[in-house]
Scaffold this motif. Structure first.
Motif, PDB file in Angstrom:
ATOM      1  N   THR A 187      -8.600   1.586   5.139  1.00  0.00           N
ATOM      2  CA  THR A 187      -7.417   1.900   5.931  1.00  0.00           C
ATOM      3  C   THR A 187      -6.473   2.798   5.145  1.00  0.00           C
ATOM      4  O   THR A 187      -6.835   3.309   4.085  1.00  0.00           O
ATOM      5  CB  THR A 187      -6.743   0.576   6.388  1.00  0.00           C
ATOM      6  OG1 THR A 187      -5.667   0.876   7.281  1.00  0.00           O
ATOM      7  CG2 THR A 187      -6.198  -0.223   5.209  1.00  0.00           C
TER       8      THR A 187
ATOM      9  N   LYS B 293      -5.666   0.222  12.449  1.00  0.00           N
ATOM     10  CA  LYS B 293      -6.723  -0.600  11.864  1.00  0.00           C
ATOM     11  C   LYS B 293      -6.202  -2.027  11.789  1.00  0.00           C
ATOM     12  O   LYS B 293      -5.048  -2.196  11.392  1.00  0.00           O
ATOM     13  CB  LYS B 293      -7.075  -0.106  10.462  1.00  0.00           C
ATOM     14  CG  LYS B 293      -7.603   1.306  10.389  1.00  0.00           C
ATOM     15  CD  LYS B 293      -9.036   1.402  10.884  1.00  0.00           C
ATOM     16  CE  LYS B 293      -9.601   2.799  10.730  1.00  0.00           C
ATOM     17  NZ  LYS B 293      -9.919   3.175   9.363  1.00  0.00           N
TER      18      LYS B 293
ATOM     19  N   ASN C 172       0.832  -1.220   0.000  1.00  0.00           N
ATOM     20  CA  ASN C 172       0.000   0.000   0.000  1.00  0.00           C
ATOM     21  C   ASN C 172       0.860   1.261   0.000  1.00  0.00           C
ATOM     22  O   ASN C 172       0.806   2.080   0.902  1.00  0.00           O
ATOM     23  CB  ASN C 172      -0.996   0.005   1.176  1.00  0.00           C
ATOM     24  CG  ASN C 172      -0.344  -0.026   2.549  1.00  0.00           C
ATOM     25  OD1 ASN C 172       0.761  -0.544   2.715  1.00  0.00           O
ATOM     26  ND2 ASN C 172      -1.007   0.549   3.539  1.00  0.00           N
TER      27      ASN C 172
ATOM     28  N   ASP D 140       2.229  -6.086  11.379  1.00  0.00           N
ATOM     29  CA  ASP D 140       1.488  -4.922  10.890  1.00  0.00           C
ATOM     30  C   ASP D 140       2.082  -3.636  11.456  1.00  0.00           C
ATOM     31  O   ASP D 140       1.363  -2.668  11.722  1.00  0.00           O
ATOM     32  CB  ASP D 140      -0.010  -5.024  11.202  1.00  0.00           C
ATOM     33  CG  ASP D 140      -0.827  -3.980  10.445  1.00  0.00           C
ATOM     34  OD1 ASP D 140      -0.331  -3.463   9.429  1.00  0.00           O
ATOM     35  OD2 ASP D 140      -1.950  -3.674  10.889  1.00  0.00           O
TER      36      ASP D 140
END
Ligand code: NCD
Ligand code: ZN
Length: 362
Positions: free
Chosen positions: A108, A218, A47, A246
């Motif tokens: 997100t 998130k 991302n 994460d």
């Protein structure tokens, strides 16, 4: 083992199966923190801005990461987008890309180009099943779609079940699972469905995340009972549950200067990620949720290192290990670039943790 009083332990190098390493100066700061936290194998999220939707972009990014940390094994992923067709999947498989990340559109950070209608990607999933690529799910529905009283993750779980039923041979990871219900849903699926558990969801709850921007991420941390279900899953010895931090760095200024509730989502744990997992487990024992007997060498090795490698079909050990010793070290408040222009706040700053030394294979 009695972690709280243990002075020294040795673990295999961690496999962190969900990391955000960003780009530009932020990437230069964050990538070296992988090894600082004991990680030598990392599954990298796509991302970026723009998102990594082509195989060429992914391979170019992998080259940049390798140039910064040549001793880390970077597993790469594509960002699921309408341009990711069955042909893209074939090319990705040939190039050694191992996964495709599905972000529900708007769920997100950097998910604007994500998926609005999952069924539109069934041909792509069929190609992934054929070429044995992993489907990595950000398992949350949009706020507007969650029924009253249900978390965004719980509302997503029927979709996980449907995907597994429709593509029974597709390997699927429910990323960063945060609820007791998600743990049960993953257990109910076949062995090719697993889930990552982060370090921070082992110690944070909604009460922390609501009000501290450095605990906001998130999926949002949930109730104490959900956190406790994650602790139990992490030491269950069930290979479906493996570590994926994460860890998601954001500039410290974006965290501190945003209005209450408006800070970007992401908790940064990378520089102490192995120690933060151990800290979460230690606190779980103190609360009586898990027991010292649950913390066996074998279960810690499974969760932090072996199970993730197994799921991604890697050798179960890299041969490197970590020596963890109590020396009174405390988590630094932040990491910074040399010029000081990039600074990222670290989760649990000030907490006392094990000091980590690498024992590399000869
Ligand atoms: C992640 C990020 O900042 O990229 N944020 C987060 O809170 N976890 C994105 C994600 O994994 O949802
Ligand atoms: Zn993430």
């Amino acid at each position: 083992m009695q972690l709280k009083t243990l002075q020294k332990l040795e673990l295999p190098a961690a496999a962190d199966m969900h990391v955000h390493l960003r780009q530009g100066e932020m990437m230069d700061v964050v990538v070296p923190t992988l090894e600082q936290g004991g990680v030598d194998t990392a599954f990298v999220m796509p991302n970026l801005v723009p998102p990594l939707t082509t195989v060429d972009q992914v391979i170019e990014y992998q080259g940049k990461l390798r140039a910064i940390a040549p001793n880390v094994h970077f597993l790469m992923s594509l960002y699921l987008h309408p341009s990711v067709t069955p042909e893209t999947i074939e090319k990705a498989a040939q190039a050694g890309v191992v996964g495709v990340k599905l972000y529900p559109q708007g769920a997100t950070t950097n998910s604007e180009h994500g998926v609005a209608n999952i069924e539109a990607f069934y041909d792509t999933f069929a190609a992934m099943e054929k070429h044995d690529l992993v489907l990595n799910l950000h398992g949350e529905v949009l706020e507007a779609l969650a029924p009253e009283g249900t978390t965004l993750e719980e509302a997503f779980l029927p979709t996980l079940k449907q995907l597994h039923e429709r593509f029974p041979n597709l390997r699927i990871v429910l990323e960063h699972c945060t609820t007791a219900a998600a743990v049960e849903a993953v257990k109910a699926c076949g062995s090719n469905v697993g889930a990552t558990i982060t370090a921070h969801h082992l110690y944070l709850t909604e009460a922390d995340a609501c009000c501290d921007p450095f605990a906001f991420c998130k999926p949002i941390p949930k109730k104490p009972t959900d956190r406790d279900a994650l602790l139990k899953a992490a030491v269950s010895g069930n290979p479906k549950f493996f570590f994926g931090s994460d860890s998601a760095p954001h500039p410290i200024t974006s965290k501190t200067s945003s209005a209450q509730g408006k800070a970007p989502a992401g908790v940064f744990t990378q520089p102490y990620v192995t120690q933060l997992v151990l800290l979460g487990l230690e606190e779980g024992v103190e609360r009586g949720i898990i027991s010292e007997e649950d913390l066996t060498q074998e279960k810690l090795e499974g969760f932090l290192s072996k199970f993730g490698r197994r799921f991604y079909k890697l050798p179960e050990t890299s041969g490197n290990s970590l020596l963890l010793e109590r020396k009174g070290e405390k988590i630094a408040p932040s990491v910074k670039s040399e010029s000081g222009s990039v600074e990222v706040g670290v989760s649990r700053a000030g907490a006392e943790v094990f000091s980590l030394t690498w024992v590399r294979k000869a």
